[in-house]
Design an enzyme around this catalytic site. Structure first.
Site, PDB file in Angstrom:
ATOM      1  N   ASP A 306     -17.099   5.187 -27.017  1.00  0.00           N
ATOM      2  CA  ASP A 306     -16.101   4.207 -27.407  1.00  0.00           C
ATOM      3  C   ASP A 306     -15.160   4.901 -28.404  1.00  0.00           C
ATOM      4  O   ASP A 306     -15.368   6.065 -28.778  1.00  0.00           O
ATOM      5  CB  ASP A 306     -16.755   2.947 -27.994  1.00  0.00           C
TER       6      ASP A 306
HETATM    7  C1  NOJ Z   1     -12.803  -0.225 -28.726  1.00  0.00           C
HETATM    8  C2  NOJ Z   1     -13.502  -1.212 -27.850  1.00  0.00           C
HETATM    9  O1  NOJ Z   1     -14.826  -1.414 -28.292  1.00  0.00           O
HETATM   10  C3  NOJ Z   1     -13.541  -0.808 -26.376  1.00  0.00           C
HETATM   11  O2  NOJ Z   1     -14.033  -1.898 -25.635  1.00  0.00           O
HETATM   12  C4  NOJ Z   1     -12.177  -0.381 -25.903  1.00  0.00           C
HETATM   13  O3  NOJ Z   1     -12.249  -0.017 -24.548  1.00  0.00           O
HETATM   14  C5  NOJ Z   1     -11.698   0.759 -26.770  1.00  0.00           C
HETATM   15  N1  NOJ Z   1     -11.601   0.313 -28.144  1.00  0.00           N
HETATM   16  C6  NOJ Z   1     -10.367   1.328 -26.314  1.00  0.00           C
HETATM   17  O4  NOJ Z   1      -9.325   0.478 -26.584  1.00  0.00           O
END
Ligand code: NOJ
Length: 751
Positions: A306
């Site tokens: 993530d």
């Molecule tokens: C953080 C989030 O937890 C995730 O779901 C997302 O895909 C990413 N940011 C990218 O934006």
């Protein structure tokens, strides 16, 4: 890009790289390779052998797009400032595998041209994005759509989202979010399918199928990414990012299955979650990412971190610095690093010093290249990049109609006393009151990168199409709102959460209607006028007072581009409500995590008056105000004639039938649910578990038989040895309209 540019770019690509590599890349072969079943084409191996360590690390380095300020930044913590030119330089040097949450085909064209013309190896870039519930056509938030209990609808909206996204140059979506969410304090439940494992599984699979369409190589397909692996929704106290400590049994029983369903449906990528898991952060967890994911499940696809998830191993107190964090995440099994840049910075040196095996680096690079091959990018790096097509495909009448249909089918009716709904289309004065009555805000819901409320239709606009003289008051002044209610025959009260109250990092301690709006509801109720509450929310709420007692109550969530028209369709009976709660609405915030499939305890709470020494709170019975699966229709559904094909289930499946009759005056669609309970087992089992559901549409007076089949495998649970087990013995079953309704009850024995 015009047609000529496109040809030039493609020709440049073919001359520069295609000849040297001779990709015999049949997309089907690549897809097989990525799911671990076949080796990649020899040309991929040849390419890997020509790459420097930096170029290899570059293939594992994904950054938020810097073009035009970067849409990504608005939905993530600000990262290290990067300019578009700096990113182009990285592309030329082979230091970037792709970007995410960029802005459309023009950006993608410029970056891809740089990659395939000016980088040494001409490896195409990958464009990713958070396409969670639509791109510019915004569909209902996923939790709302799960309420439809209709995987086919989810498949269709995901398909439509993929068609728009792919026309904007996007190859890969960070969706579906498949985290089971049982704690309504957590704000990100809005992105998933709610509390139930079966619903979570079928929605996960449907969304993957929708995104990927006829196959990854199709120009209108986007690769799916199941996230967040794993148990991200189980953070303590519902606090986002918080530590998770659940048993391996619970992981296997509850949190793993939607991921397994997404992989079975063909999802080639998975995102590691932010949380630590019983002390080992998921992003640095070899048991999770290697032992289970790779070795046990045979997953051959790509694991992405993530956003700065690898770097956060430092804050977790698990890694001592960035280098250590990169090493730990990479060795645990995270193939691609999102946003931190740590892999690019440290992997070459870690490999040179022998702290990370070269074979591990090659393996991760192979997975990235396999994904790019499977997406058809080596055949034509511009296959999803075409500004003209982008324009033609955004917000078409067909997708907007689908958004409206999906919206209406996501609205859950919780009460309708005296058939207050549907509203008359003429002859009554209707007042729309409350902060969400109009004004064009809070329509598209959280976690949407590309849609805007400006392009969505609000309630008052839609209602006035049918009732031109409907009045509107935003409810901000109580006296004025009460006067507006008094002047009307019927009040439609639009209250609830704003869209910033759910979503990432939006946990709440009290899952209630905000105090001012509760006061507004009390004041409106006191006028004695009939009122309909429209509840805007991204989570289950604990309803009280005039909201809980509203004569008519609709959960309207955030429905997207066609929010207002979808609600109006249900209000005026153009559409009949058919959705069901995908999350239980408890009686009080203190009950959460509340979910229907809880275990019985040794002192279960009996129905009726509270008795001493039972599993309840001092102040409330421990049941839901509105349970999972609950929802009313404009029909009147009667369940009768439960029939089982046998009293036992052995090697022959058991067929369970019932008759559903609509004795009401309007056509309606009923979501019929089959639950079971394993009465005695070597591991205590939930009081009920959903095993199947189906939707039947019945004209007034019509009846239909529904039929479900249970096999031995459907009755398995995670046994003492932490593997799926079935045990002979007695089972109860219900065909019922919700998880806490008696419906039709029966028993059978597993032999
Ligand atoms: C953080 C989030 O937890 C995730 O779901 C997302 O895909 C990413 N940011 C990218 O934006």
């Amino acid at each position: 890009m015009n047609g000529q540019d496109r040809r030039i770019s493609r020709r440049a690509w073919l001359a520069g790289a295609g000849a040297a590599l001779a990709w015999s890349a049949s997309p089907a072969r690549a897809l097989l390779a990525i799911t671990g079943e076949r080796p990649l084409p020899a040309s991929v191996e040849a390419l890997i052998s020509r790459m420097t360590l930096v170029e290899k690390a570059g293939q594992l380095n994904l950054l938020a797009a810097a073009w035009a300020g970067g849409a990504a930044i608005s939905l993530n913590p600000a990262g290290a400032a990067s300019s578009f030119d700096a990113q182009l330089r990285m592309v030329r040097r082979g230091e970037l595998t792709g970007v995410f949450n960029g802005n459309g085909a023009e950006m993608a064209r410029r970056m891809q041209t740089e990659a395939v013309r000016r980088s040494r190896l001409k490896i195409p870039l990958l464009f990713a994005a958070d396409v969670i519930h639509g791109l510019r056509t915004v569909f209902p938030v996923p939790l709302a759509e799960a309420a439809s209990f209709d995987p086919d609808l989810a498949r269709r909206t995901a398909r439509a989202a993929a068609v728009e996204a792919s026309a904007s140059g996007i190859d890969w979506t960070f969706a579906p979010m498949v985290d089971i969410a049982r704690d309504a304090r957590w704000g990100r439940g809005v992105e998933g399918s709610g509390e139930d494992v079966l619903l979570g599984r079928v929605m996960a699979a449907a969304r993957v199928e929708g995104f990927q369409g006829s196959g990854l190589a199709a120009p209108d397909a986007v690769a799916a990414c199941a996230k967040h692996f794993v148990a991200y929704g189980a953070g303590e106290a519902g606090l986002d990012y918080n530590s998770v400590d659940v048993s391996e049994r619970t992981l296997r029983d509850i949190y793993f299955p939607p991921f397994q369903a997404a992989f079975a449906a063909g999802a080639p990528t998975v995102m590691a979650s932010f949380n630590d898991l019983s002390g080992i952060p998921a992003t640095g967890n070899p048991w999770l990412l290697d032992t289970v994911l790779r070795k046990e499940w045979g997953f051959g696809g790509l694991v992405v971190s993530d956003y700065t998830g690898d770097e956060e191993l430092i804050a977790h107190g698990f890694a001592k610095d960035g280098r250590d964090a990169a090493r730990l995440a990479f060795l645990a099994g995270v193939d691609m690093s999102m946003q931190s840049g740590l892999y690019l910075k440290y992997l070459p040196d870690l490999v040179e010093k022998g702290e990370v095996p070269l074979a591990r680096l090659d393996e991760a690079v192979r997975r990235v290249l396999a994904l790019k091959v499977a997406l058809g990018l080596f055949d034509d790096p511009f296959r999803r990049i075409d500004p003209a097509r982008e324009k033609a495909r955004l917000r078409t009448p067909e997708t907007l109609a689908l958004a409206r249909e999906a919206g209406a089918r996501s609205i859950v009716m919780l009460r309708n006393e005296g058939d207050l709904l549907p509203l008359p289309r003429s002859g009554k004065k209707i007042a729309l009151i409350g902060p969400f009555a109009g004004g064009g805000h809070d329509l598209i819901g959280p976690w949407n990168v590309y849609g805007t409320d400006r392009e969505a239709v609000d309630l008052v606009t839609a209602v006035r199409e049918t009732v031109p003289d409907a009045t509107m008051d935003d409810g901000s002044n109580l006296a004025r709102a009460v006067a507006a209610a008094r002047a009307a025959d019927i009040v439609v009260l639009a209250i609830g959460e704003t869209q910033t109250m759910s979503g990432e990092a939006q946990s709440r301690t009290e899952i209630v209607v905000p105090a001012e709006q509760q006061a507004l509801a009390e004041a409106i109720a006191a006028t004695g006028k009939p009122y309909v509450v429209l509840l805007r929310t991204g989570r289950a709420l604990a309803l009280s007072g005039a909201v809980a007692k509203a004569p008519a109550l609709l959960v309207t969530w955030f429905l997207g581009s066609q929010d207002g028209p979808a609600i109006a369709d249900v209000l005026f009976g153009v559409a009949s409500p058919s959705a069901r709660l995908p999350v239980s609405f408890p009686r009080a915030s203190g009950q959460v995590p509340y979910y229907y499939a809880h275990r019985n305890t040794g002192r279960p709470n009996p129905p009726g008056a509270l008795q001493p020494y039972k599993a309840h709170f001092r102040d409330y019975p421990n049941s839901a105000l509105f349970p999972f699966g609950y929802g009313l229709t404009y029909g009147e559904m009667v369940y009768s004639d439960l029939r089982l094909s046998s009293k036992t289930l052995g090697d022959t499946p058991l067929t369970i039938r019932a008759t559903i009759t609509n004795t009401g005056r309007m056509a309606a669609t009923e979501a019929v649910q089959l639950y079971i309970h394993d009465v005695v087992a070597s591991v205590t089992q939930p009081v009920r578990v959903l095993k199947a559901f189906t939707r039947v549409t019945l004209a007034p007076g019509a009846r239909q038989e529904v039929s479900f089949t249970l096999t031995r495998a459907d009755l398995s649970f995670i046994g003492r040895e932490l593997t799926p087990t079935t045990e002979p013995g007695a089972f109860r079953l219900w065909i019922a309209p919700s998880a806490e309704a008696e419906g039709l009850a029966g028993t059978f024995t597993l032999t």
